[in-house]
Write an enzyme that holds these catalytic residues in place. Structure first.
Site: not given
Ligand code: APR
Length: 278
Positions: A170, A209, A138, A45-48, A118-119, A121
């Protein structure tokens, strides 16, 4: 081109123009910047993203604020929520996506200058991108240390701890051990700051992404020089992307976007073959 030209016609024409630019100008200094959106189709899953993002799914950990799960002050006090999440995110059971393979293909064709992610994984590494091409802004799960005495902690012990959900301590000082992921409140790796002006040397920038909502990573696309094309492949328009005349927006799924890009470059078969064997 006028205001009622349908978006998809604009996109197709623009990405064809970028593909032409790459081939005609023999573009070999491409800088790629990505976030969690390139790994969602791998099952991470992404974050937001509303509903599916990690920050919408931590209710069971009853955190005061969802981002506390990655906050160093909160972790010192209570590392349990992070380790509950780490169990779901820990690398090993995920396969790189077509988007990861597209980045590997850029490298194989000698056109990648640097890949900023930023990933955490490690899917870029798993897709075969050499470590020296990657800036993990990150950090990642690749290593772990004690947050007090900084002693390194054995890989096999952290894997066991993550599986059982227990908090690893530790071996030297009994302090909490944390994977080398950059938490809120921690500094980004020096390697990020040493390389963060590289987009100034780019002849093309590709942003994929990411919501571009976390600094200092979100400032990277701004370092791309005026007149150098920037391509955004993302579900939604983010950051200042689209504000420059040379910006190209491929809005929608990342995997579909890189396939469109590869097709325009004549690389689609190679991309599919690369993904098949990843
Ligand atoms: N295809 C295209 N876009 C996508 C897809 C997909 N399959 N899935 C998600 N997205 C888009 C979302 O619409 C969003 O704009 O990718 C973006 C993901 O944004 P975030 O969830 O905020 O992830 P990210 O930008 O990597 O977050 C940045 O926040 O929590 C911290 O350190 C953490 O590295 C992370 C940083």
């Amino acid at each position: 081109v006028d205001e009622n030209t349908p978006t998809q016609v604009l996109e197709a024409r623009n990405i064809d123009a970028v593909a032409k630019y790459i081939q005609e100008k023999n573009v070999r200094h491409i800088v790629v910047m990505v976030g969690a959106g390139i790994s969602t189709s791998a099952g991470i899953p992404d974050f937001r993203s509303p509903g599916t993002g990690i920050y919408d799914n931590l209710a069971h950990l009853d955190l005061p604020d969802a981002e506390d799960v990655f906050d160093i002050g909160f972790f010192r006090n209570n590392p349990r929520p992070f380790y509950a999440l780490a169990r779901e995110l820990y690398p090993g059971k995920f396969r790189p996506t077509v988007a990861h393979c597209f980045i590997k293909l850029l490298h194989d064709k000698g056109r990648l200058l640097k890949h900023f992610t930023q990933n955490i994984d490690c899917l870029e590494r798993q897709a075969g991108l050499p470590g020296e091409m990657i800036i993990e802004a990150h950090g990642s799960f690749a290593s772990q240390h004690c947050i007090d005495c900084k002693a390194q902690f054995p890989d096999e012990l952290i894997k066991k701890a993550v599986q059982t959900g227990e908090v690893p301590r530790c071996l030297e000082c009994k302090g909490f051990v944390k994977p080398d992921i950059v938490f809120f409140g921690e500094a980004l790796p020096e390697e990020f700051f040493l390389n963060r002006h590289l987009p100034e040397d780019a002849d093309l920038c590709i942003v994929m992404g990411t919501s571009l909502s976390v600094q200092p990573f979100a400032s990277l696309p701004g370092f791309c020089k005026d007149g150098v094309p920037r391509v955004l492949i993302n579900m939604e328009r983010v950051g200042g992307m689209g504000s420059r005349p040379d910006d190209v927006l491929l809005l929608g799924d990342c995997d579909a976007g890189v396939r469109k890009f590869a097709k325009a470059l004549g690389w689609l078969e190679e991309l599919e073959a690369l993904w098949e064997k990843t």
